[in-house]
Write an enzyme that holds these catalytic residues in place. Structure first.
Site, PDB file in Angstrom:
ATOM      1  N   HIS A 140     -20.431   9.999 -25.315  1.00 22.51           N
ATOM      2  CA  HIS A 140     -21.580   9.256 -24.929  1.00 22.51           C
ATOM      3  C   HIS A 140     -21.583   7.993 -25.476  1.00 22.51           C
ATOM      4  O   HIS A 140     -21.246   7.816 -26.797  1.00 22.51           O
ATOM      5  CB  HIS A 140     -22.833  10.184 -25.715  1.00 22.51           C
ATOM      6  CG  HIS A 140     -24.060   9.161 -25.086  1.00 22.51           C
ATOM      7  ND1 HIS A 140     -24.537   9.359 -23.680  1.00 22.51           N
ATOM      8  CD2 HIS A 140     -24.892   8.759 -25.782  1.00 22.51           C
ATOM      9  CE1 HIS A 140     -25.795   8.900 -23.827  1.00 22.51           C
ATOM     10  NE2 HIS A 140     -26.095   8.602 -25.033  1.00 22.51           N
ATOM     11  N   SER A 157     -29.866   7.857 -28.072  1.00 25.36           N
ATOM     12  CA  SER A 157     -30.271   7.378 -26.810  1.00 25.36           C
ATOM     13  C   SER A 157     -31.471   6.642 -26.845  1.00 25.36           C
ATOM     14  O   SER A 157     -32.472   6.800 -27.848  1.00 25.36           O
ATOM     15  CB  SER A 157     -31.039   8.581 -25.948  1.00 25.36           C
ATOM     16  OG  SER A 157     -31.506   8.241 -24.795  1.00 25.36           O
ATOM     17  N   GLY A 160     -30.344   0.950 -27.458  1.00 22.97           N
ATOM     18  CA  GLY A 160     -30.166  -0.367 -26.702  1.00 22.97           C
ATOM     19  C   GLY A 160     -28.918  -0.489 -26.428  1.00 22.97           C
ATOM     20  O   GLY A 160     -28.369  -1.798 -26.224  1.00 22.97           O
ATOM     21  N   LYS A 161     -28.010   0.746 -26.209  1.00 20.84           N
ATOM     22  CA  LYS A 161     -26.374   0.303 -26.064  1.00 20.84           C
ATOM     23  C   LYS A 161     -26.138  -0.337 -24.350  1.00 20.84           C
ATOM     24  O   LYS A 161     -25.618  -1.253 -24.445  1.00 20.84           O
ATOM     25  CB  LYS A 161     -25.970   1.680 -26.004  1.00 20.84           C
ATOM     26  CG  LYS A 161     -25.851   2.547 -27.161  1.00 20.84           C
ATOM     27  CD  LYS A 161     -25.279   3.729 -27.249  1.00 20.84           C
ATOM     28  CE  LYS A 161     -25.818   4.808 -26.287  1.00 20.84           C
ATOM     29  NZ  LYS A 161     -27.081   5.248 -26.437  1.00 20.84           N
ATOM     30  N   SER A 162     -26.932   0.052 -23.378  1.00 19.71           N
ATOM     31  CA  SER A 162     -26.780  -0.537 -22.084  1.00 19.71           C
ATOM     32  C   SER A 162     -27.150  -1.820 -22.039  1.00 19.71           C
ATOM     33  O   SER A 162     -26.629  -2.865 -21.462  1.00 19.71           O
ATOM     34  CB  SER A 162     -27.252   0.150 -21.094  1.00 19.71           C
ATOM     35  OG  SER A 162     -26.852   1.716 -21.237  1.00 19.71           O
ATOM     36  N   ASP A 179     -22.720   4.719 -20.115  1.00 18.78           N
ATOM     37  CA  ASP A 179     -23.333   6.118 -20.611  1.00 18.78           C
ATOM     38  C   ASP A 179     -22.407   7.144 -20.932  1.00 18.78           C
ATOM     39  O   ASP A 179     -22.428   7.933 -21.753  1.00 18.78           O
ATOM     40  CB  ASP A 179     -24.244   6.583 -19.566  1.00 18.78           C
ATOM     41  CG  ASP A 179     -25.050   7.803 -19.734  1.00 18.78           C
ATOM     42  OD1 ASP A 179     -25.715   7.830 -20.585  1.00 18.78           O
ATOM     43  OD2 ASP A 179     -24.893   8.848 -18.909  1.00 18.78           O
ATOM     44  N   ARG A 245     -22.793  -4.940 -46.568  1.00 16.06           N
ATOM     45  CA  ARG A 245     -22.974  -6.259 -46.515  1.00 16.06           C
ATOM     46  C   ARG A 245     -21.718  -7.322 -46.664  1.00 16.06           C
ATOM     47  O   ARG A 245     -21.662  -8.415 -46.697  1.00 16.06           O
ATOM     48  CB  ARG A 245     -24.063  -6.806 -47.511  1.00 16.06           C
ATOM     49  CG  ARG A 245     -25.306  -6.037 -47.269  1.00 16.06           C
ATOM     50  CD  ARG A 245     -26.559  -6.678 -48.057  1.00 16.06           C
ATOM     51  NE  ARG A 245     -27.022  -8.082 -48.071  1.00 16.06           N
ATOM     52  CZ  ARG A 245     -27.962  -8.681 -48.650  1.00 16.06           C
ATOM     53  NH1 ARG A 245     -28.495  -8.043 -49.619  1.00 16.06           N
ATOM     54  NH2 ARG A 245     -28.103 -10.042 -48.396  1.00 16.06           N
TER      55      ARG A 245
END
Length: 337
Positions: A140, A157, A160-162, A179, A245
Site C-alpha cells: 500500500h 490512509s 496525503g500520499k496521493s 494506492d 533532526r
C-alpha cells in the site's frame, strides 16, 4: 511466484520469429527462468536433461548437430521433445534442420529463431523470464520517480500520499503507481515497483475521484516501473514524539531480501511535503555519491569542541603559572631619624 507464461508472450515480448509450430505457441508454458544449451544431449546423454527449460541452440550446438546423421538427429530431437519442454530457440539466424522441424512438430514443441548472438540471447531470455516469473507482493503506497530515484511514499490512509504525489507530478516528476504497488526482487540488491494493470496511470484524489495522469499531464508524467531506492513514511505530527533532526537515525525496511532505506516525515499544516520529498531524494543521491551532510556537521562540531578545549586549557594554564617574586630592596637609614 508466477505460475508461468505462454511461449506466445515470449515471442511477442522479444520479437522472436517462429520457424515452426506456430499452432503450439498458446499451448506451451514456461515455468522456470533458467535456460539450457543441450550440448550433452546432442551426444546422447540424457541422464540430467532439464526438459522443462527453454532449449537454446547456438553455433556450437548447430554445428555439432550438422555432423550427425539424419537418423541420429531424429532420435536426439525426439528424445528432447518432452511434454513440458517449452520451445527450441536457435540463435544467430541459423537454420533449423528438417529433422528438427519434423520431430518438434510431431512432439508439439515450437521452434523459434533470433538474430542475436547466443550469449546475448541467453542474457535477454534469462532477464525477461526472471522478471516475469519473479514472486510479486502488493504494498500500500504511492511510487513516484523523483530525479531518477524510485521513492515509495507510505503512511496511514488519508495522510496525503496521493495529493503529495500529484504535487510531485505537477513539479515534473513521474508517477509509477498509486494506492497499490506491485513489487518484485530483480537481483540481490534491487527491488522493482510497478502498477497493477487495472491501476496503470491512474490516481485517486479524494473529492475529485479517479484521474488519468497520462491524459492530463502527458506521457512524460508516467513511467511503467522503477527500482525502489527510498521509502518515505508520512506520519501525522505527534507533539510528544522526537523526530530525527540530524539525519543520523538511519532505518531500513526489508522488501524480500533487500534492505531499502526509510525515513519518516511528520505531516503538519503548512509543510510542503512535495519539496521535502524532493530534498530527501537529492540528499539520498548525495549520500550515495559519498557526500553526507550529517558527517560534515559532526566533523565541524568536533573541530569546534577541540578548538574550544585548547583555548580553555590555555587559559587555565595561564592562571596556574606562579608569579616571580620581586627582590627586596635594602632599607636605607633615614637621616632625619
Amino acid at each position: 511466484m508466477a505460475e508461468g507464461i505462454l511461449v506466445k508472450q515470449l515471442v511477442d515480448a522479444l520479437k522472436l520469429h517462429v520457424i515452426s509450430g506456430k499452432e503450439f505457441l498458446n499451448q506451451r508454458q514456461i515455468t522456470i527462468s533458467d535456460i539450457s544449451r543441450p550440448g550433452l544431449e546432442l551426444t546422447g546423454y540424457f541422464t540430467y536433461y532439464p526438459h522443462n527449460r527453454l532449449q537454446v541452440f547456438g553455433r556450437t550446438e548447430s554445428a555439432f548437430a550438422s555432423s550427425l546423421t539424419s537418423e541420429e538427429r531424429k532420435v536426439v530431437v525426439r528424445r528432447m521433445c518432452e511434454k513440458d519442454t517449452p520451445a527450441f530457440i536457435i540463435s544467430r539466424g541459423l537454420p533449423a534442420t528438417q529433422e528438427m522441424i519434423d520431430e518438434a512438430t510431431r512432439g508439439g514443441v515450437p521452434i523459434l529463431g533470433s538474430e542475436l548472438p547466443t550469449t546475448r540471447l541467453s542474457s535477454v531470455l534469462t532477464e525477461y523470464l526472471h522478471t516475469q516469473l519473479a514472486e510479486r507482493r502488493s504494498m500500500h503506497g504511492v511510487l513516484v520517480d523523483v530525479y531518477g530515484l524510485g521513492v515509495l511514499i507510505v503512511g496511514n490512509s488519508g495522510v496525503g500520499k496521493s495529493e503529495t504525489a500529484l504535487e510531485l507530478v505537477k513539479r515534473g516528476h513521474r508517477l509509477i503507481a498509486d494506492d497499490r504497488v506491485d513489487v518484485y526482487q530483480r537481483d540481490e540488491n534491487t527491488v522493482v515497483g510497478e502498477a497493477p494493470r487495472i491501476l496503470k496511470n491512474l490516481m485517486e484524489i479524494r473529492g475529485i475521484g479517479i484521474i488519468d495522469v497520462m491524459n492530463l499531464f502527458g506521457a512524460g508524467a508516467v513511467r511503467t516501473e522503477t527500482p525502489i531506492s527510498l521509502i518515505v513514511n508520512l506520519e501525522n505530527w505527534q507533539k510528544d514524539r522526537n523526530y530525527d533532526r540530524l539525519g543520523s537515525d538511519e532505518k531500513v525496511q526489508m522488501i524480500f531480501d533487500v534492505a531499502v532505506p526509510k525515513i519518516t516525515i511528520p505531516v503538519k499544516v503548512g509543510r510542503n511535503l512535495a519539496i521535502i520529498i524532493e530534498v530527501a531524494a537529492m540528499n539520498f543521491r548525495a549520500r550515495s555519491m559519498g557526500y553526507d551532510a550529517t558527517k560534515v556537521f559532526e566533523s565541524n562540531l568536533s573541530s569546534l569542541i577541540k578548538e574550544n578545549s585548547i583555548e580553555d586549557e590555555g587559559a587555565e594554564a595561564a592562571q596556574q603559572v606562579p608569579t616571580k617574586p620581586q627582590p627586596e630592596t635594602e632599607k636605607k637609614d633615614d637621616p632625619h631619624d
